[in-house]
Design a protein around this motif. Structure first.
Motif, mmCIF file in Angstrom:
data_model
loop_
_atom_site.group_PDB
_atom_site.id
_atom_site.type_symbol
_atom_site.label_atom_id
_atom_site.label_comp_id
_atom_site.label_asym_id
_atom_site.label_seq_id
_atom_site.Cartn_x
_atom_site.Cartn_y
_atom_site.Cartn_z
ATOM 1 N N GLY A 68 0.807 -1.210 0.000
ATOM 2 C CA GLY A 68 0.000 0.000 0.000
ATOM 3 C C GLY A 68 0.836 1.255 0.000
ATOM 4 N N ASP A 69 2.147 1.128 0.117
ATOM 5 C CA ASP A 69 2.993 2.310 0.301
ATOM 6 C C ASP A 69 3.633 2.770 -0.996
ATOM 7 O OD1 ASP A 69 4.055 4.348 1.712
ATOM 8 O OD2 ASP A 69 5.383 3.156 2.953
ATOM 9 N N TRP A 70 2.800 3.007 -1.998
ATOM 10 C CA TRP A 70 3.307 3.553 -3.256
ATOM 11 C C TRP A 70 3.931 4.932 -3.032
ATOM 12 C CZ3 TRP A 70 -2.053 2.990 -6.046
ATOM 13 C CH2 TRP A 70 -2.385 1.636 -6.129
ATOM 14 N N LEU A 71 3.349 5.692 -2.129
ATOM 15 C CA LEU A 71 3.798 7.077 -1.941
ATOM 16 C C LEU A 71 5.251 7.153 -1.508
ATOM 17 C CD1 LEU A 71 0.839 8.917 -0.170
ATOM 18 C CD2 LEU A 71 1.453 8.889 -2.579
ATOM 19 N N LYS A 72 5.677 6.210 -0.673
ATOM 20 C CA LYS A 72 7.064 6.235 -0.209
ATOM 21 C C LYS A 72 8.025 6.190 -1.384
ATOM 22 C CE LYS A 72 10.246 3.774 2.870
ATOM 23 N NZ LYS A 72 10.398 2.610 3.782
ATOM 24 N N ARG A 73 7.674 5.389 -2.406
ATOM 25 C CA ARG A 73 8.538 5.296 -3.592
ATOM 26 C C ARG A 73 8.503 6.582 -4.404
ATOM 27 N NH1 ARG A 73 10.509 0.190 -4.790
ATOM 28 N NH2 ARG A 73 10.663 -0.941 -2.820
ATOM 29 N N TRP A 74 7.291 7.107 -4.661
ATOM 30 C CA TRP A 74 7.215 8.316 -5.473
ATOM 31 C C TRP A 74 7.775 9.537 -4.737
ATOM 32 C CZ3 TRP A 74 7.225 8.041 -10.346
ATOM 33 C CH2 TRP A 74 6.593 6.980 -11.002
ATOM 34 N N ALA A 75 7.730 9.499 -3.399
ATOM 35 C CA ALA A 75 8.348 10.580 -2.620
ATOM 36 C C ALA A 75 9.863 10.560 -2.762
ATOM 37 C CB ALA A 75 7.960 10.458 -1.145
ATOM 38 N N MET A 76 10.416 9.406 -3.125
ATOM 39 C CA MET A 76 11.841 9.307 -3.425
ATOM 40 C C MET A 76 12.119 9.646 -4.887
ATOM 41 S SD MET A 76 13.263 5.966 -1.336
ATOM 42 C CE MET A 76 12.145 4.789 -2.107
ATOM 43 N N TYR A 77 11.292 9.107 -5.810
ATOM 44 C CA TYR A 77 11.550 9.280 -7.235
ATOM 45 C C TYR A 77 11.321 10.722 -7.686
ATOM 46 C CZ TYR A 77 10.816 4.157 -7.226
ATOM 47 O OH TYR A 77 10.856 2.818 -6.969
ATOM 48 N N THR A 78 10.139 11.251 -7.395
ATOM 49 C CA THR A 78 9.774 12.606 -7.854
ATOM 50 C C THR A 78 9.112 13.362 -6.709
ATOM 51 O OG1 THR A 78 7.647 11.741 -8.672
ATOM 52 C CG2 THR A 78 9.456 11.898 -10.265
ATOM 53 N N PRO A 79 9.883 13.715 -5.686
ATOM 54 C CA PRO A 79 9.289 14.291 -4.471
ATOM 55 C C PRO A 79 8.515 15.585 -4.684
ATOM 56 C CG PRO A 79 11.680 14.534 -4.474
ATOM 57 C CD PRO A 79 11.347 13.607 -5.584
ATOM 58 N N GLU A 80 8.933 16.415 -5.626
ATOM 59 C CA GLU A 80 8.269 17.710 -5.819
ATOM 60 C C GLU A 80 7.180 17.668 -6.890
ATOM 61 O OE1 GLU A 80 8.883 19.760 -3.525
ATOM 62 O OE2 GLU A 80 10.503 18.470 -2.814
ATOM 63 N N LYS A 81 6.999 16.520 -7.523
ATOM 64 C CA LYS A 81 5.944 16.383 -8.525
ATOM 65 C C LYS A 81 4.581 16.541 -7.853
ATOM 66 C CE LYS A 81 3.968 14.706 -12.425
ATOM 67 N NZ LYS A 81 4.107 13.266 -12.750
ATOM 68 N N THR A 82 3.665 17.277 -8.504
ATOM 69 C CA THR A 82 2.322 17.450 -7.960
ATOM 70 C C THR A 82 1.552 16.137 -8.062
ATOM 71 O OG1 THR A 82 2.273 19.791 -8.544
ATOM 72 C CG2 THR A 82 0.151 18.717 -8.144
ATOM 73 N N ALA A 83 1.084 15.640 -6.914
ATOM 74 C CA ALA A 83 0.300 14.418 -6.877
ATOM 75 C C ALA A 83 -1.190 14.712 -6.958
ATOM 76 C CB ALA A 83 0.606 13.634 -5.604
ATOM 77 N N VAL A 84 -1.651 15.711 -6.169
ATOM 78 C CA VAL A 84 -3.074 16.011 -6.073
ATOM 79 C C VAL A 84 -3.295 17.517 -6.107
ATOM 80 C CG1 VAL A 84 -5.183 15.766 -4.685
ATOM 81 C CG2 VAL A 84 -3.469 13.934 -4.681
ATOM 82 N N VAL A 85 -4.272 17.919 -6.900
ATOM 83 C CA VAL A 85 -4.759 19.294 -6.894
ATOM 84 C C VAL A 85 -6.191 19.232 -6.386
ATOM 85 C CG1 VAL A 85 -5.299 21.339 -8.269
ATOM 86 C CG2 VAL A 85 -3.307 19.914 -8.857
ATOM 87 N N GLU A 86 -6.474 19.899 -5.280
ATOM 88 C CA GLU A 86 -7.823 19.880 -4.705
ATOM 89 C C GLU A 86 -8.557 21.141 -5.116
ATOM 90 O OE1 GLU A 86 -9.672 18.436 -0.533
ATOM 91 O OE2 GLU A 86 -8.339 20.167 -0.405
ATOM 92 N N GLU A 87 -9.550 20.966 -5.975
ATOM 93 C CA GLU A 87 -10.262 22.104 -6.558
ATOM 94 C C GLU A 87 -10.965 22.955 -5.513
ATOM 95 O OE1 GLU A 87 -13.936 24.055 -7.980
ATOM 96 O OE2 GLU A 87 -13.865 22.136 -6.914
ATOM 97 N N ALA A 88 -11.560 22.338 -4.514
ATOM 98 C CA ALA A 88 -12.374 23.072 -3.535
ATOM 99 C C ALA A 88 -11.557 24.029 -2.685
ATOM 100 C CB ALA A 88 -13.127 22.085 -2.642
ATOM 101 N N THR A 89 -10.312 23.660 -2.396
ATOM 102 C CA THR A 89 -9.478 24.485 -1.506
ATOM 103 C C THR A 89 -8.304 25.142 -2.215
ATOM 104 O OG1 THR A 89 -8.057 22.611 -0.918
ATOM 105 C CG2 THR A 89 -10.035 22.971 0.420
ATOM 106 N N GLY A 90 -7.991 24.686 -3.423
ATOM 107 C CA GLY A 90 -6.838 25.213 -4.132
ATOM 108 C C GLY A 90 -5.518 24.589 -3.699
ATOM 109 N N ARG A 91 -5.570 23.611 -2.787
ATOM 110 C CA ARG A 91 -4.326 22.978 -2.343
ATOM 111 C C ARG A 91 -3.678 22.186 -3.480
ATOM 112 N NH1 ARG A 91 -5.873 20.049 3.332
ATOM 113 N NH2 ARG A 91 -7.718 19.426 2.120
#
Length: 500
Positions: free
Chosen positions: A4-27
């Motif tokens: 379930g820990d895909w994020l740990k890998r992508w946090a190493m591979y492309t840490p600054e890549k945008t994963a999620v854009v939340e339309e309601a809050t602009g995050r």
């Protein structure tokens, strides 16, 4: 390795890549930040709520970043996430919460007031209180659980044909293999951007493109809920490249005043699923140079099982194409024998993406999984070129705007009304939703009811989207020699009346 820990890998591979854009809050959240949030939440779940491997955590919320936090945090702990259908009434939600045995329920502000009615053991509000919990958690990631491919990660509840909600168990393995099938079958890329506007309690929200694209390292633009005009705005603004929706949603976007004005040139292809896509709709998008891929699937198998390539969208209209890479299928007659091309049979599916069964429901599991195959209940045929066409549903399920509606559940409530002797619910064509429910009711002698009273009675017991859109009154329902209601005859009668 915790699957379930895909994020740990992508946090190493492309840490600054945008994963999620939340339309309601602009995050705008990077893979590094999303991973840190999940680590902190995993720590909170374990230390504050005692959540460990196999424990269930429920969430009742519109689409939001926090639900993805919960998905990845439970993955790190080996716990199980249960997204609840916010369209259900409290009585329906209580049944699901009790069945799942969820230890804690997370709710957003919209549903916080109704949370005490649901009988949850512990309730945690999202928003500021939730963010405060994350802020207090240590930065050090929790010790990961030993998680295997066969360990459950999601339970998605869907109404059963008997009226009882069934919780489809999706494991780390089935979710991962669905991601792989989707990436290969639909040619997803790490630079793809998708728009998620279908709800997370639905497999279409979580598993059509959200989890496959996060597994691929892409970007998910998350809408709180669908709005046709705003969806078009976001496709242009965020330069979305692959977009899934059900045909009703595509039709609403087509009819939106800003459809012609929006720059949709970034879209590599749209994906239609959940119900047959009309050729007229495909052609209307094609006039703007926009192409469609069509698919087929179900919660219990990914859901991404078939793909019809864009080049065949018109030539093979009505087809769902070919099975995805790691999907094995057969088309069987009632005796379990393979049918010839052109003949109709039931579609059965096998592969590592198929679920292991329903939560706490061995009877339904045994019915669905037989001899290693998932029996879909869908009747299909394959043409001489091998393309698969969905012909009909073996069960009486109605698909309205991409949502599954089971007549037996509605009929159960109708039969409980003291003035109703017998009732049946059928699907009838609808210009906007594809099809909607119609109740056929026979009253007890000496009683009276009108359409408004029947619908008002049901509205207190069922979610709004499940409600029939019309009611017809008859003296008696047609039945065969064994007493079974002849729904085919009811549909034929309704079609005949509609023509006149």
């Amino acid at each position: 390795m915790p699957f379930g820990d895909w994020l740990k890998r992508w946090a190493m591979y492309t840490p600054e890549k945008t994963a999620v854009v939340e339309e309601a809050t602009g995050r705008r959240v990077s893979y590094r930040t999303l991973n840190e949030r999940a680590d902190r939440l995993a720590w909170v779940l374990r230390r504050q709520y005692g959540i460990g491997k196999g424990d269930r955590v429920a969430v009742l919320a519109h689409n939001c970043l926090e639900t993805l936090d919960l998905f990845f945090a439970t993955g790190k702990l080996g716990a199980i996430l249960v997204p609840l259908n916010f369209r259900l009434v409290p009585a329906e939600l209580r049944v699901i919460l009790a069945d799942s045995g969820a230890r804690v329920l997370f709710v957003d502000d919209t549903f916080a007031a109704s949370a005490p009615e649901l009988g949850a053991e512990t309730v945690q509000r999202l928003g500021a209180p939730y963010e405060a919990l994350l802020a207090e958690a240590p930065e050090t990631p929790p010790t990961p659980a030993e998680v295997a491919l066969d360990d459950p990660h999601l339970i998605l509840y869907t109404s059963g044909t008997t009226g009882r909600s069934k919780g489809a168990v999706l494991t780390h393995g089935t979710i991962t293999w669905n991601a792989i099938n989707t990436q290969v079958g639909w040619d997803l890329r790490h630079d793809d951007v998708t728009l998620t506007h279908t709800p997370f309690f639905h497999t279409g929200g979580f598993n059509v493109l959200t989890t496959p694209l996060l597994h691929r390292g892409g970007t998910v633009v998350l809408m709180r809920q669908f709005d046709a005009a705003r969806s078009l705005d976001l496709i242009e603004l965020e330069r979305c490249t692959v977009v899934f929706a059900v045909p009703t949603m595509f039709q609403m976007m087509l009819e939106s005043p800003n459809f012609a004005a929006r720059d949709l040139s970034s879209v590599r292809f749209f994906i239609s699923g959940g119900a047959p896509c009309p050729v007229s709709l495909i052609e209307a998008y094609a006039q703007r140079g926009l192409t469609f891929k069509q698919g087929y699937g179900l919660t219990e198998a990914g859901p991404n099982c078939f793909t019809l390539d864009a080049r065949d969208a018109v030539r093979k209209a009505g087809s769902v194409g070919f099975p995805n890479m790691h999907v094995e299928v057969r088309v069987l007659d009632d005796d379990g024998r393979d049918v010839a091309p052109g003949e109709v049979g039931e579609l059965v599916i096998r592969g590592p993406h198929v679920f292991p069964g329903y939560w706490n429901n061995p009877e339904a599991t045994a019915q669905a999984l037989r001899d290693g195959w998932l029996h879909t209940g869908d009747l299909v045929r394959r043409d001489e070129e091998g393309y698969t066409f969905i012909v009909d549903r073996k069960k009486d399920m109605i698909i309205s705007g991409g949502e599954n509606i089971y007549p037996a559940e509605i009929e159960q409530h109708l039969h409980a009304h003291p003035a109703i002797a017998e009732a049946a619910v059928i699907g009838v064509p609808h210009a906007k939703w594809g099809e909607v429910g119609k109740a056929i009711v026979a009253l007890r002698e000496g009683t009276s009811l009108d359409e408004a009273e029947v619908l008002a009675y049901l509205s207190e017991r069922l979610a709004r989207y499940k409600l029939p859109k019309s009611v017809a009154f008859v003296g008696a329902l047609p039945r065969n020699a064994s007493g079974k209601v002849l729904k085919a005859m009811l549909r034929e009668r309704d079609a005949s009346v509609s023509m006149h």
